[in-house]
Design a protein around this motif. Sequence first.
Motif, PDB file in Angstrom:
ATOM      1  N   GLY C  92       2.715   5.672  -8.293  1.00 58.81           N
ATOM      2  CA  GLY C  92       2.494   5.000  -7.015  1.00 58.81           C
ATOM      3  C   GLY C  92       3.717   5.061  -6.125  1.00 58.81           C
ATOM      4  N   ALA C  93       4.902   4.881  -6.721  1.00 60.54           N
ATOM      5  CA  ALA C  93       6.120   4.875  -5.920  1.00 60.54           C
ATOM      6  C   ALA C  93       6.411   6.257  -5.361  1.00 60.54           C
ATOM      7  N   SER C  94       6.291   7.292  -6.207  1.00 63.78           N
ATOM      8  CA  SER C  94       6.688   8.607  -5.691  1.00 63.78           C
ATOM      9  C   SER C  94       5.721   9.080  -4.602  1.00 63.78           C
ATOM     10  N   ILE C  95       4.429   8.898  -4.828  1.00 66.20           N
ATOM     11  CA  ILE C  95       3.486   9.306  -3.780  1.00 66.20           C
ATOM     12  C   ILE C  95       3.612   8.381  -2.567  1.00 66.20           C
ATOM     13  N   GLY C  96       3.638   7.080  -2.838  1.00 64.05           N
ATOM     14  CA  GLY C  96       3.617   6.101  -1.749  1.00 64.05           C
ATOM     15  C   GLY C  96       4.838   6.175  -0.857  1.00 64.05           C
ATOM     16  N   VAL C  97       6.038   6.265  -1.459  1.00 61.68           N
ATOM     17  CA  VAL C  97       7.249   6.295  -0.643  1.00 61.68           C
ATOM     18  C   VAL C  97       7.277   7.577   0.192  1.00 61.68           C
ATOM     19  N   THR C  98       6.911   8.701  -0.431  1.00 58.98           N
ATOM     20  CA  THR C  98       6.906   9.956   0.316  1.00 58.98           C
ATOM     21  C   THR C  98       5.959   9.879   1.505  1.00 58.98           C
ATOM     22  N   LEU C  99       4.726   9.454   1.229  1.00 58.33           N
ATOM     23  CA  LEU C  99       3.739   9.355   2.321  1.00 58.33           C
ATOM     24  C   LEU C  99       4.196   8.386   3.397  1.00 58.33           C
ATOM     25  N   THR C 117      -6.204   5.153   7.482  1.00 54.67           N
ATOM     26  CA  THR C 117      -6.681   5.579   6.168  1.00 54.67           C
ATOM     27  C   THR C 117      -6.156   4.648   5.080  1.00 54.67           C
ATOM     28  N   LEU C 118      -4.883   4.334   5.163  1.00 52.34           N
ATOM     29  CA  LEU C 118      -4.294   3.462   4.151  1.00 52.34           C
ATOM     30  C   LEU C 118      -4.955   2.088   4.181  1.00 52.34           C
ATOM     31  N   ASP C 119      -5.193   1.587   5.396  1.00 50.19           N
ATOM     32  CA  ASP C 119      -5.822   0.272   5.506  1.00 50.19           C
ATOM     33  C   ASP C 119      -7.186   0.260   4.827  1.00 50.19           C
ATOM     34  N   ILE C 120      -7.937   1.344   5.032  1.00 50.04           N
ATOM     35  CA  ILE C 120      -9.266   1.418   4.417  1.00 50.04           C
ATOM     36  C   ILE C 120      -9.139   1.461   2.896  1.00 50.04           C
ATOM     37  N   SER C 154      -0.256   3.637  -4.881  1.00 47.78           N
ATOM     38  CA  SER C 154       0.444   4.452  -3.886  1.00 47.78           C
ATOM     39  C   SER C 154       0.005   4.097  -2.471  1.00 47.78           C
ATOM     40  N   ALA C 155      -1.252   3.705  -2.285  1.00 48.04           N
ATOM     41  CA  ALA C 155      -1.707   3.336  -0.938  1.00 48.04           C
ATOM     42  C   ALA C 155      -0.975   2.087  -0.460  1.00 48.04           C
ATOM     43  N   ILE C 156      -0.838   1.117  -1.370  1.00 52.07           N
ATOM     44  CA  ILE C 156      -0.146  -0.125  -0.990  1.00 52.07           C
ATOM     45  C   ILE C 156       1.324   0.160  -0.690  1.00 52.07           C
ATOM     46  N   VAL C 157       1.948   0.949  -1.559  1.00 51.77           N
ATOM     47  CA  VAL C 157       3.362   1.264  -1.372  1.00 51.77           C
ATOM     48  C   VAL C 157       3.569   2.052  -0.076  1.00 51.77           C
ATOM     49  N   ALA C 158       2.650   2.985   0.192  1.00 52.19           N
ATOM     50  CA  ALA C 158       2.797   3.808   1.399  1.00 52.19           C
ATOM     51  C   ALA C 158       2.750   2.941   2.645  1.00 52.19           C
ATOM     52  N   ARG C 159       1.832   1.994   2.651  1.00 53.93           N
ATOM     53  CA  ARG C 159       1.725   1.154   3.849  1.00 53.93           C
ATOM     54  C   ARG C 159       2.999   0.324   4.051  1.00 53.93           C
ATOM     55  N   LEU C 200      11.272  -2.890  -1.290  1.00 52.53           N
ATOM     56  CA  LEU C 200      10.406  -2.026  -2.099  1.00 52.53           C
ATOM     57  C   LEU C 200      10.486  -2.387  -3.575  1.00 52.53           C
ATOM     58  N   SER C 201      11.702  -2.607  -4.073  1.00 51.43           N
ATOM     59  CA  SER C 201      11.839  -2.829  -5.513  1.00 51.43           C
ATOM     60  C   SER C 201      11.107  -4.100  -5.925  1.00 51.43           C
ATOM     61  N   VAL C 202      11.158  -5.099  -5.067  1.00 52.45           N
ATOM     62  CA  VAL C 202      10.422  -6.324  -5.367  1.00 52.45           C
ATOM     63  C   VAL C 202       8.932  -6.015  -5.446  1.00 52.45           C
ATOM     64  N   ASN C 203       8.474  -5.209  -4.488  1.00 49.80           N
ATOM     65  CA  ASN C 203       7.058  -4.855  -4.489  1.00 49.80           C
ATOM     66  C   ASN C 203       6.681  -4.052  -5.735  1.00 49.80           C
TER      67      ASN C 203
END
Lengths: 269, 247, 283
Positions: C92-99, C117-120, C154-159, C200-203
């Motif tokens: 989740g972190a690697s995809i989410g942070v990159t996105l 898209t992320l919101d959905i 990853s969606a949550i992290v990306a947002r 981020l780390s807390v999340n």
Amino acid sequence: MSALLSVQGLTVRAGGKTLVSNLSFSIGSGERMGLIGESGSGKSMTAMAVTGLLPANISVTGSIVLDGEEVVGAQDKHLNRLRGVATAVVFQEPLTALDPLMKIGKQIAEPVRRRLAREMGQAPRVAVDREVLDLLDKVALPQPQRIANAYPHEVSGGQRQRVAIAMALACRPKLLIADEPTTALDVTTQAEILKLLDGLVRETGMALLFISHDLPVVAEVVQRVMVLRDGIALEEGAVVDVFANPSHDYTQTLVDAARMFDEALGRTG
Amino acid sequence: MMLNLQNVNFGYSRHRKVLTDVSFNIRAGASVGLVGESGSGKTTLLRLLLGLERPSSGTIRFGDEVLDPADGAFMRRYRRSVQPVFQDPYSSLDPRQKVLDIIAEPLQSLRIVGPRKDAVAQALEAVGLPLDAMQRYPHEFSGGQRQRIAIARAIVARPEIILADEAVSALDLSTRIRIVELFKTLSATLTLVFVSHDLGVVASLCEEMVILENGQVVESGQTRDILAAPQHPYTQRLLASIPRMPA
Amino acid sequence: MTSLDLSTDRPARRHSLSLSIGLALVGLNVVVAILTLFWTPYDPLNASGGRLEAPSLLHWVGTDRLGRDYLTQIVIGARTALIVGTGAVAIGASIGVTLGILAAFATRLLDDVMAATLDILIAFPTLLLAMLVVAASDSASLWSAILALGLAISAIVARLTRILAKRVLRQDYIIASRTSGTSWLGVVVRHVLPNIWPTLSVNFALQFGLAVIAEASLSYLGLGAPPPNASWGRLLQEAQGTVYTAPVGAIAPGIALVALVIGMNLLADGLRDVGDPTRGRTR
Ligand SMILES: Nc1ncnc2c1ncn2[C@@H]1O[C@H](COP(=O)(O)OP(=O)(O)OP(=O)(O)O)[C@@H](O)[C@H]1O
Ligand SMILES: Nc1ncnc2c1ncn2[C@@H]1O[C@H](COP(=O)(O)OP(=O)(O)OP(=O)(O)O)[C@@H](O)[C@H]1O
Ligand SMILES: [Mg+2]
Ligand SMILES: [Mg+2]
């Protein structure tokens, strides 16, 4: 009558260093006081201490009574009530006071809404919007509508500073603490802001703690002035007296420097 | 000619023009004061000179090359020559970097060889900050001290041009005199564009000045001449409204 | 005149307390999980006592329906939980942070599209999303569960990353860095990541806890890792039928699960301020 703000023996320390030592002064309603001193002399520290905004790792001792309430050692919950009602601050760096991702109009609307709700029990949207535009207009911003719809990074530095002033005025505080509020303003705009502050003090009896290194501006705005160096108050008195007959060498050097710049413009003070 | 602007027009959006037909020259080694009302487009002009924005029409030349933000090779060379000082000192310092790393960043990014710590120490000394500042973070400094950190970063890589945006307005007079003296020494070898609303500082630092009103150059020339006999009504108004020390 | 000292570092002590409790709970879990690689109290796959024995000195939390030692199952479950949490958060972190960072840099239009898209995606519960992914892959395995949860995270992290990075990118020090000749990648590494890292780390720590719960739920529903991977969720499900006759079987994995999740949350809380030079600066 007791003063609106009364500071007694204020001392601020951080990591073994004393940043402000044993400072005492008081400001009554409708009074205007200036705080001058060179960079790093503890002016902002004093202002932050008055609002109880200093972080936990900075120690504050002494007594600060604001609108009848002790600030030193008070709970944050308690202070939140004082902030915005008894006092509001214009910070030295406007960008730190603004949320970069929120439109300016929305940011000013928040304190306006809170105040209207407090005073009238309700805050209808039209009234809030009208007041926001009115405030922006008051601080001499051109095209208030455009500025209200812009994000902080989409307006100029001086415009941002005026937004910060509008936000503080939105609270209609009893005491306005203004930390170098006109540094980013050109002289013509600065003159308008100073006139606005002057008007507010006269009409609403607002008190003013005005921090600045610009001596001519201080002379124009305040009645009393206090000179700080290394966190120590060197002298205090009526601004005309202090600038005309400084009792301390340090004040003399500040005054001389100010005159030197006047002379660079080919004039004498 | 170091920098040359020719009929530069610019607007952040299509509906609102911020700069209109701005033309002037900056000689190598000159120090030019850029003066104007708040919102008149001074910072915008510096952004164009930094290659952060592109004029909607007109050209800016650096030497005899056209400043084109899209030209990577040119920009890399150009970045070595130009350093900015920003208007808001707090936001221009990364809160998570130590002062040493902040000031050393240009040396690192421009791959300037040599002992970094010494260069940083020199820069700190020049702006009048103690050397132990290196190991501290920006929030531990007062507004004026932060401004000086930003100035130290601008001079550390010894650029040819410094674009300073209200670089001394956060400083008290004695510190300001010190920084103005520093800029004066530097400007012997340096081209300085100095944005300020403080005419006193411009008068003591810049031989030339350009006055902007509403995105247009209304007056430019020798500072001495303009101050002695301002031609444009705006300049006259500007000079008249400077607060003075009480007698 | 009062002379109260504001520096009684009360908040600091509270944080260090939650940090130590969090560290203790999570640390215990990690130690136990590593231990299971070399040694478990009993053979996890074969009976070592009677069926559904009550807790005793030999079997501290009793035995299950097949007579296997229950403590052994639970400590192996700790390993599964850690693998799932770490794996899912890493993905989740690697995809989410990159996105998120790409979105922060993207043009207005692309950014809006990504944000919508992320919101959905986030509107779907993590568990539901994970169930869909697991159902789509033909066999339920530990890895498909991890992948599924990782994607949902990853969606949550990306947002979150997008918002945080945008805030940082609007600061002047980014421009200062650019005009110093730093590349965009350099700007991200040197300024953006360090400034968004604390939040981020807390999340991540919170997501870790949620992933562990989600995996337990998947297992409970029979969509998680198949046996012999002991999972707390499956233990809970198996204990369902015997919850009146042998309540320990339901309580023990529940306690282990709650302890890990609470530990991770406390750790997150404590971590928030560690390594933040501006700690306590309230303005
Ligand atoms: N968090 C902190 N930790 C330690 N020292 C600090 C901290 N914040 C400020 N200081 C120091 O306290 C002193 C006073 O700072 P303050 O911000 O009050 O100065 P100032 O008078 O407002 O100056 P300026 O005109 O430059 O804004 C400075 O020397 C500064 O370096
Ligand atoms: N990113 C932006 N998007 C849209 N408008 C902008 C943006 N930045 C600045 N402006 C507008 O452009 C005009 C010129 O701004 P600029 O920052 O150049 O003024 P300035 O001369 O530097 O003023 P100041 O002395 O107040 O800093 C202002 O009216 C401002 O609101
Ligand atoms: Mg200050
Ligand atoms: Mg500007």
